[in-house]
Structure formats: structure tokens, C-alpha cells
Design an enzyme around this catalytic site. Sequence first.
Site, mmCIF file in Angstrom:
data_model
loop_
_atom_site.group_PDB
_atom_site.id
_atom_site.type_symbol
_atom_site.label_atom_id
_atom_site.label_comp_id
_atom_site.label_asym_id
_atom_site.label_seq_id
_atom_site.Cartn_x
_atom_site.Cartn_y
_atom_site.Cartn_z
ATOM 1 N N GLU A 392 16.433 0.224 111.031
ATOM 2 C CA GLU A 392 16.294 -0.948 111.909
ATOM 3 C C GLU A 392 17.608 -1.360 112.569
ATOM 4 O OE1 GLU A 392 14.538 -0.564 109.180
ATOM 5 O OE2 GLU A 392 12.481 -0.818 109.869
ATOM 6 N N HIS A 461 5.510 -8.697 103.566
ATOM 7 C CA HIS A 461 4.865 -8.332 104.830
ATOM 8 C C HIS A 461 4.039 -9.505 105.356
ATOM 9 C CE1 HIS A 461 5.874 -4.303 103.465
ATOM 10 N NE2 HIS A 461 5.353 -3.737 104.536
#
Length: 657
Positions: A392, A461
Site C-alpha cells: 500500500e 475490515h
Amino acid sequence: MAQELTPLGAYRSMLTIRRFEERCTALSLDGAFPGSVHTCDGQEAIPVGVRSALSDRDRLLPTYRGHGWAIAAGVPLLDLLAEIAHRADGINGGRAGSPYLTAPAYGLLGENSIVGAGVPIGAGVALAAKLQGTGRVAVVSIGDGAMSQGSVHEGMAFAAAFDLPMIIVVENNGWSELTLTSSLLRTPDFLDRAAGYGITGLKVDGTDPFAVREATVQALAQIQAGRGPVLLDCQVSRLKGHYNRDIEHYRPADDKARAAEQDPLVRLRRNLLASGVAETELAAIDHEVDALIDALTAEVLAMPQPDPTSAFGHVLAPSMSTVAPQGAFTGPATELTYQRAVNSALDAELRVRPELLVYGEDVGFAGGIFGVSRSLQKAHGPDRVFDVPIAESAILGSAVGAAMEGMRPVVEIMWADFMLVALDQLVNQAANVRYISRSELQAPLVVRTQQGATPGSCAQHSQSLEALLAHIPGLKLGLPATPADAYAMTRSAIADPDPVILIEARELYQTSGEVFPDAPVVPVGGARLHRSGHSLAIITWGAVLHRVLAACDELAREGIEATVLDLRWLNPLDEDAIAEAVRSGSGRVLIVHEANQTGGFGAEVASRIHAQHWDLLVGPVARFGTRDTRLPAAVPLQSAVLPTATSIAAAARAVVS
Ligand SMILES: Cc1ncc(C[n+]2csc(CCOP(=O)(O)OP(=O)(O)O)c2C)c(N)n1
């Protein structure tokens, strides 16, 4: 074209760096300006040697110890010293100081005070160079300590994956701030690490400008042959402390003595004398350099401090920073799911903007884990829509670099929770580009991600993280809550000259609604009114909008009529629409968001309403967010902590009563 590097020229350049930095240190210790100064004493041959082999089109992204790179790049010494001394006429107007010098006109895209962060950005600069076919090379310098930094590894993995034209220069002085780097490494040879990524490494005597130049020439040849990035491990010694006030209590005396023996200037001077150069010739150069630094110092000390009002400009592009009124959509409607709406917006923009790139994990061939980019690679080719390593920092950092170089990257961070492993690249990097360079550089990138809890989603999540990003000046932030807005806001974000983060709603991807593909692309900003009613105003954003609307149906059956305002954009914030909603709701206001209540953006909205519209209020503004727990996976547990239509209706009744 590369520059000629003569022995006397090298001597003059290295001496200029040395004397310039000695003066910076002296001035700082004399109190001429506050803050830290990190000098490159002992490392001067690296920027001088590397830069001499490069051409003017190449880009430099040095460490925070980067004065030498700025001087080698040709930044005028006066502008440089003025910046280091925080003067109004400094190259960055006093915004950068010593550790964040940025001079795009000279190919210097910025020192970096975040150790290692320049590598992913350099990879993005190199990505742009490769796609644009400019022949440009990105040179990123880091210290040996930075070789343990995650962003360096991510940047190398990214650059290697795409054979990018990048040189990573390790200024290997053996020290990681106050700690010996070797005391923390089981694999001290950096060439082994480079080899682990398939990156060619060369060990270089970093005290010899000609050895450094030769290694750079070799690196360029490899890059020009299309064989990808090269790492130069330049062995040097740090002659002084880590920074201007370092008393070096931790440093063994023999280490310092060894370093002095490797002083590149002493060596070069000795070699020059041995080769027949007259002492008087070197003394003349010494004198000229000293006189130059003296003259600069006098001029800089006479310069004014920056005007305090100059601190405010260049946070965002001025033309786009005002909120555009969002009228009704125009043109024919078509029914699309939210997910297809984003896909169509990306497709439409890829058609009209050759500089647009769409990339992320699984984004290319597979079309994204949620199918948002499906078929885009087929339609627009693998150079424009592609998969990247699971890294990322590299995704976001490369987007910063590519955007600075004229591309428009739209990158996907698969889940908002994953942004946390790479937040540096948004907060410390993207958000600063325009500000530090006073709009000479900009970073028009779009980060698409999605958030929220759905049945079974786990605590890592599920989070709603918009408040973290709304806190950062320099980043724009939107949360589309309908297919129409998903389409329109994606196009607005891509048109914007600043970094924009769009947080989509996973729970809405398969919901359908009208989309207006032919509506003109409007500037970023503007809230949307979904309902008008005089009992109260509910201000909300993101996926929870639909639970708010369901609650309003229930409330209407009881005679409670709510105004519902979807803010859509948290930055820029549509304050006029908020004021109008407060009025419309007769001064009773409830703010609803899915993010945790404490520190949520609702607190900001409530505070502004209290400060600016207290005269319209009939009671305190109420907030209703997710309970301050972690997020559980099981549906009954989720229902207990998340705002539901039922609990929102109850909160609204409490406000009305
Ligand atoms: C991400 C990050 N972690 C820690 C620091 C604090 N810090 C500043 S310089 C430095 C040492 C860096 O060592 P190295 O990469 O070897 O560079 P050198 O000092 O040798 O130039 C550290 C730890 C920082 N600026 N950024």
C-alpha cells in the site's frame, strides 16, 4: 546531457557544499534561525558524482540530509541559504526549511524528512517517465538506516515489478541517527537485499566523486537497456553528528577518527596536489568559495522573515477550493448499480484523459475484488489499468510521484482499513506537495477505497475512518452514497487538481439507482438534500444515509418530518447547505454517521453549527454514531453497536421531544 566533471570542478563543488553547510550550522547555533540542520559532511562526493552523470530532465528525491543534492542540482545558493534560514525569499518561502527543500525547477522534487518515504514516490516518478517515454530517471537517495524501512522495500518491489528507471542511492555512513546500523542487521550487505528484489546493486566508494559518477553511468546504461532499477551502495563516513546540536556522546572516538581519515575533501585535495595542481590554485578556489559564502550570509541575514499571512495559501488549488452548487442532474438517466456507476465513471475518464492510470491490487486483469474495474484493462490496455504488488505504501507513494509528473493516477486501496499501513504517503506526502512547493508542484491523484461494516465483516475490515482523513488539510474527501453520486463524484475527483480520497460503501455496491452519464462534470464539493421536513434536520454521509431515509419513513408515519442532508464531501464542506438544513429543521439537528461517535466528523459539524448558527438552534445538536467499541463480526453483535433505522429513529424522536 551529463555534465563534465573535472577534478578541480569536483573540488570546487564539494568544497562549496562543505562550506555552505558549515555556515548553516554556525548560523543555526548562533540563533539566526531555529530548528534542526542535518549536514552531509563526508558525503559530498555522492550528490556531486551522481548529478554530473545525469541530465537536466532527471529527477532527484534526496534524504532530509539533502543540501548537497540541492547544490549539485544547481539551486541558487542564495535561495537555498535563505530557505534554510527561514527567510521570505527562500526557495520555498520559509515553508520547508533545511529538511524539506523542494525546487522542482531544478529537478529537485523534495527532500524527505520521513525516512525512506522517497522510494515509493521515486517509483511513481519513474513510472510516469516510463509511460511518457521521456527517458527520465528518478534518483532517490536514502541512508543506510532507511534500508530497514517498509516503504523502501515496498518501493523497491514496485520498481522491480515494472522495470522502472530508478536509481536508489544508499548514502551508507554506517549510522542510523545515534545507533550503529551494523548492530541491528543480520544481512549487512545491501547488495544482497537489492538482489532479493532482482535489483542490480553496485558497491561504490562514496568518497570519490569519479567512482560515484562511473557507477551512475553504469546504472544509467542498465536502465536504458530496459533492465530496471539499480541500487548504488555508496560507502562513506559521517564526519559530524547526526544534526547541528548532536554532542555525539554515543560515538566511539576511534569511529570519528576513522571518519576523518576518509574525509573526501582531504583526499581529493591530496590527489590534486599529487597530480601536479599547485597549492596556490586550490587556495584561490578556497578563497573564492569562502568569499561567496560570506557574501551570501550577509545578504540572507538582511532579508525579511516571511509575512505571517503567507502561511495560509497553497493548501488547495484556489480555483477549485470553493464549493460548487450541486443542482439537479441533467441529461438522460440510466439504471446502474453503484459498483457499475464507478466503473462507468472510470471508463468515461479513461476515454478522455490519456494521462489517467487506474491501478491497485487485483485491479487490472481480475477487475478488482469487488468488480469495480472489471473490463477496464481489456478496454484501455495493461499500461493504463494494471495490477501492482501488495504494497500500500508503494501504491499511494507511486501515485504521489506519478501525479507530480503529470499523470492522473486513480489508485484503489482495497479496504479503508488497509490505508492505515500507508497513511504516511497521504498525510505526510500527498497533502504537502502543493503547500511546500507553493503550487509549483501538485499531486492530482485519486484514492478509491471502501469502508463500513457488513454482515460477518471483522474488526479489521469494518471501520469507518473518514475522520482521520478529514483532519488533514490538503486532502479532499468524499463519500458517495448513491449510484448517481458514485458516478458524478468519481468524475469530479478525477478532474480535481488536488489529492482526493473517495470512500465508497461496500454495502451499497450492488444497489441500483439512476445515473446521469451525460451530466457535466462539476467541481468537487456540495451537499445533497434528500428530504425536506420541519420537525428536525438529520445531517449524514456515506452508507448510513439509507438507514436514515428508512428511519425517516418510519418517523413520517408518526408525523415527524425530517430534512435529510447528505454532506457527500467532508472536505470541502458545504457550510451553506448545513445552515439551510438547520433552518429547514427548525433548529433541531441530529448528526448520524457510521464511524465511531468519539472523535467522529460529526463532532466537527456540531461544533461549527454551535459556533456559527447558535441563533437558529432550539437545543443542542445531537450526534449518533457507532458505539465506541471494536467492531464484531456476528450480525446480532453488529446490530447492537451500529446505527440502524430503528435506533436512528429513536435518536430523532429524542431530538424532537
Ligand atoms: C519514518 C521515520 N522514522 C524515524 C525518523 C527519525 N529519524 C530521522 S533521521 C533518522 C536516521 C536515519 O538514518 P539513515 O537512514 O541511516 O540516514 P543518515 O542519518 O545516515 O543520513 C531517524 C531515525 C524519521 N524522520 N522518519
